[in-house]
Design a protein around this motif. Structure first.
Motif, short mmCIF file in Angstrom:
data_model
loop_
_atom_site.label_atom_id
_atom_site.label_comp_id
_atom_site.label_asym_id
_atom_site.label_seq_id
_atom_site.Cartn_x
_atom_site.Cartn_y
_atom_site.Cartn_z
N ILE A 11 0.81 -1.46 0.10
CA ILE A 11 -0.30 -0.28 0.23
C ILE A 11 0.26 0.65 -0.07
O ILE A 11 1.86 1.44 1.13
CB ILE A 11 -0.93 0.10 1.30
CG1 ILE A 11 -2.05 -1.20 1.12
CG2 ILE A 11 -0.83 1.11 1.31
CD1 ILE A 11 -3.09 -1.13 2.41
N THR A 12 0.96 1.70 -0.89
CA THR A 12 1.44 3.36 -1.33
C THR A 12 0.38 4.69 -0.64
O THR A 12 -0.71 4.11 -1.11
CB THR A 12 2.19 3.25 -2.45
OG1 THR A 12 1.65 3.07 -3.63
CG2 THR A 12 3.46 2.59 -2.39
N ILE A 13 0.56 6.15 -1.16
CA ILE A 13 -0.05 6.60 -0.51
C ILE A 13 0.12 7.92 -1.55
O ILE A 13 1.83 8.21 -1.63
CB ILE A 13 -0.23 6.79 0.97
CG1 ILE A 13 -0.90 8.15 1.21
CG2 ILE A 13 1.15 7.99 1.38
CD1 ILE A 13 -2.44 7.41 1.49
N LYS A 14 -0.78 8.36 -2.38
CA LYS A 14 -1.01 9.49 -2.80
C LYS A 14 -1.12 11.18 -1.89
O LYS A 14 -2.22 11.46 -1.56
CB LYS A 14 -1.30 9.37 -3.91
CG LYS A 14 -1.10 8.38 -5.26
CD LYS A 14 0.25 8.93 -5.81
CE LYS A 14 0.68 8.02 -6.63
NZ LYS A 14 0.81 8.52 -8.23
N ALA A 15 -0.51 11.42 -1.23
CA ALA A 15 -0.12 12.29 0.30
C ALA A 15 -1.24 13.56 -0.71
O ALA A 15 -2.31 14.00 0.57
CB ALA A 15 0.68 13.08 0.72
#
Length: 75
Positions: free
Chosen positions: A2-6
């Motif tokens: 899971i990566t995040i697009k802040a």
């Protein structure tokens, strides 16, 4: 993974007029922990993603963009 697009998540939060502290309380973490999650330093748990999806009325495409960097297959 899971990566995040802040920036996308921060924008959704801002549109709702919510602070990081507000969201932290909703998902049951400290404000500092939420800050790290929103910044991509700590991964969101699946149950947190589900809750945030409901809070921000995210559709599957938005969930994919924000939390999975468009790595999920199109349904």
């Amino acid at each position: 993974m899971i990566t995040i697009k802040a920036n996308l998540l921060k924008g959704k939060r801002a549109l709702k007029g919510l602070t990081q502290k507000n969201i932290a309380e909703m998902i049951g973490v400290s404000e500092k922990t939420y800050n790290h999650k929103e910044a991509g330093k700590i991964k969101f748990k699946v149950d947190e993603i589900i809750l945030l999806s409901s809070v921000f009325n995210l559709n599957m495409s938005e969930i994919n963009k924000i939390f999975f960097s468009n790595k999920l297959p199109n349904v």
